[in-house]
Design a protein around this motif. Structure first.
Motif, mmCIF file in Angstrom:
data_model
loop_
_atom_site.group_PDB
_atom_site.id
_atom_site.type_symbol
_atom_site.label_atom_id
_atom_site.label_comp_id
_atom_site.label_asym_id
_atom_site.label_seq_id
_atom_site.Cartn_x
_atom_site.Cartn_y
_atom_site.Cartn_z
ATOM 1 N N SER A 162 0.856 -1.200 0.000
ATOM 2 C CA SER A 162 0.000 0.000 0.000
ATOM 3 C C SER A 162 0.882 1.237 0.000
ATOM 4 O O SER A 162 2.080 1.170 0.320
ATOM 5 C CB SER A 162 -0.904 0.005 1.229
ATOM 6 N N SER A 163 0.299 2.381 -0.342
ATOM 7 C CA SER A 163 1.071 3.630 -0.312
ATOM 8 C C SER A 163 1.520 3.939 1.106
ATOM 9 O O SER A 163 2.626 4.467 1.321
ATOM 10 C CB SER A 163 0.239 4.772 -0.878
ATOM 11 N N GLY A 203 0.154 -11.580 1.695
ATOM 12 C CA GLY A 203 -0.904 -10.649 2.063
ATOM 13 C C GLY A 203 -0.404 -9.211 2.077
ATOM 14 O O GLY A 203 0.720 -8.910 1.656
ATOM 15 N N GLU A 204 -1.240 -8.323 2.579
ATOM 16 C CA GLU A 204 -0.868 -6.911 2.623
ATOM 17 C C GLU A 204 0.227 -6.673 3.657
ATOM 18 O O GLU A 204 0.134 -7.141 4.794
ATOM 19 C CB GLU A 204 -2.088 -6.048 2.943
ATOM 20 N N LEU A 205 1.257 -5.960 3.236
ATOM 21 C CA LEU A 205 2.380 -5.669 4.135
ATOM 22 C C LEU A 205 1.895 -4.748 5.245
ATOM 23 O O LEU A 205 1.442 -3.627 4.995
ATOM 24 C CB LEU A 205 3.513 -5.015 3.349
ATOM 25 N N THR A 206 1.995 -5.210 6.496
ATOM 26 C CA THR A 206 1.430 -4.473 7.617
ATOM 27 C C THR A 206 2.460 -3.609 8.315
ATOM 28 O O THR A 206 3.677 -3.843 8.199
ATOM 29 C CB THR A 206 0.839 -5.440 8.658
ATOM 30 N N ARG A 207 1.947 -2.650 9.054
ATOM 31 C CA ARG A 207 2.793 -1.771 9.850
ATOM 32 C C ARG A 207 3.595 -2.580 10.863
ATOM 33 O O ARG A 207 4.777 -2.315 11.093
ATOM 34 C CB ARG A 207 1.915 -0.736 10.562
ATOM 35 N N GLU A 208 2.961 -3.595 11.437
ATOM 36 C CA GLU A 208 3.622 -4.421 12.450
ATOM 37 C C GLU A 208 4.836 -5.150 11.871
ATOM 38 O O GLU A 208 5.904 -5.207 12.491
ATOM 39 C CB GLU A 208 2.631 -5.434 13.037
ATOM 40 N N SER A 209 4.676 -5.700 10.668
ATOM 41 C CA SER A 209 5.796 -6.410 10.036
ATOM 42 C C SER A 209 6.939 -5.458 9.710
ATOM 43 O O SER A 209 8.116 -5.795 9.868
ATOM 44 C CB SER A 209 5.326 -7.104 8.753
#
Length: 397
Positions: free
Chosen positions: A180-181, A212-218
């Motif tokens: 995501s941006s 999946g969507e790259l998360t803030r946590e990762s």
């Protein structure tokens, strides 16, 4: 084994270089050098990951010359001598030789001196790369034979744009990850102007995410912003200067920020406390005579308690010094006095101020006419205390 993205996405031409518009925009110096095919010796000075090695790589692909890459950490004098043998042969055949010396600041003076005659004569064209201020880490003689260009950290906007432009290649490798941006902006922010670090962070985050969507946590788990601080390098002096000037301008909030940066970077708290004692002496001075005593007490706390406990007393001291009235009159008086000492040398002590423990000295006029202040009603004497040539001198208004 997969090639790291930082190597896979290294620029191949001038137009691929990220940032550094002041050097690579149309008509700017490095672009003109590369386009002309004539590269002068130069020192590229900038923070990690700003493109120094990439620029050298672009140079190697853009001109007709033999190109050699040495590491200031790993290379030895023998490695250089082998290159110089080939360079001298090239020189006799009118062919250019370019030596890229990464981390040139790691070479000592003797090693750097080896380059001098070959750079001066044009046998080799040197491109040195350094993260340290070349004024302190590169020989003056070598600097005088090269041009120094400053490279700046790459902005978050430029990093995001670079990631977006190369997303096809990135997604070929991590095809189960959705970017995501917001995730790209966070990665760019954590990269802190270092494109190489940014790409390494992105790869680590993708591996942790899996799919999946790259998360803030990762992303945050993959790494945080590195603190650029070297206790023996330029940033050490930059940060302590920023603290001192913040205190001088009565900005306690900024002062504790710079102190916190130094402590987080591993600086010895006693060094910072010593500088604060110096500030109390130079800048607060007689406006708050207790400031130096308080600062010295905080130094003792740093000595006895260490980190992290001594941090709070240091921040309290910073706010005290920032809020204190300022008076540098004694500091300025000291410099005026030292100028006179240097300029006038050993001026004789006036006879009336000299001690006269023997009759011979009394007969010579030692102590004659001395006015004893305690015999005066106001306990103050107006007699002259300076040598004749400095009569009436005032250092502090």
């Amino acid at each position: 084994m997969l090639t790291p993205l930082a190597s896979l996405l290294r620029p191949h031409s001038i137009d691929d270089i990220v940032g550094q518009e002041h050097l690579f925009s149309t008509g700017r110096p490095l672009r003109k050098y590369i386009e002309s095919g004539h590269i002068p010796s130069m020192i590229l000075w900038g923070p990690p990951g700003c493109g120094k090695t990439s620029i050298a790589s672009v140079v190697s692909k853009s001109i007709d010359a033999d190109f050699y890459h040495l590491s200031g950490v790993l290379s030895k004098k023998e490695d250089l001598m082998k290159i110089l043998v080939k360079a001298k042969k090239n020189y006799s055949e009118n062919r250019a030789t370019i030596l890229f010396l990464d981390e040139i600041h790691r070479w000592n003076k003797a090693q750097q001196d080896t380059l001098l005659p070959f750079v001066e004569k044009g046998v080799i064209t040197l491109i040195g790369a350094t993260t340290e201020n070349p004024s302190f880490t590169v020989n003056n003689a070598l600097i005088s034979r090269a041009r120094v260009y400053i490279l700046w950290a790459i902005s978050e906007e430029q990093i995001v744009k670079f990631l977006e432009q190369n997303m096809k290649i990135i997604q070929e490798r991590y095809n189960e990850i959705i970017f995501s941006s917001e995730s790209l902006k966070l990665i760019a922010s954590l990269g802190d102007g270092d494109l190489r670090s940014t790409l390494n962070l992105l790869e680590a985050a993708c591996i942790l995410q899996g799919k999946g969507e790259l998360t803030r946590e990762s992303i945050l788990e993959a790494g945080t912003k590195p603190l650029m601080y070297d206790r023996d390098g330029e940033e050490h002096y930059n940060l302590i200067s920023a603290m001192h000037k913040s205190l001088r301008d009565s900005d306690g909030d900024a002062a504790i920020y710079w102190i916190g940066r130094m402590l987080a970077g591993g600086e010895d708290p006693r060094y910072i406390a010593r500088r604060m004692i110096n500030f109390a002496s130079e800048d607060v001075g007689l406006a708050d005579p207790l400031a130096m005593i308080i600062a010295n007490s905080v130094y003792d706390i740093c000595e006895k308690m260490g980190m992290p406990e001594c941090g709070l007393p240091m921040y309290k001291l910073a706010y005290h010094l920032a809020a204190a009235p300022k008076d540098n009159s004694v500091y300025m008086a000291m410099h005026a006095m030292q100028k006179d000492v240097r300029e006038f040398g050993n001026l004789p002590v006036p006879l009336h101020l000299r001690n006269a423990p023997t009759n011979l000295m009394k007969e010579a006029g030692y102590g004659k006419g001395y006015e004893y202040a305690h015999n005066l009603s106001d306990k103050k004497s107006s007699q002259e205390h300076f040598p004749e040539r400095l009569k009436g001198r005032k250092y502090r208004g």
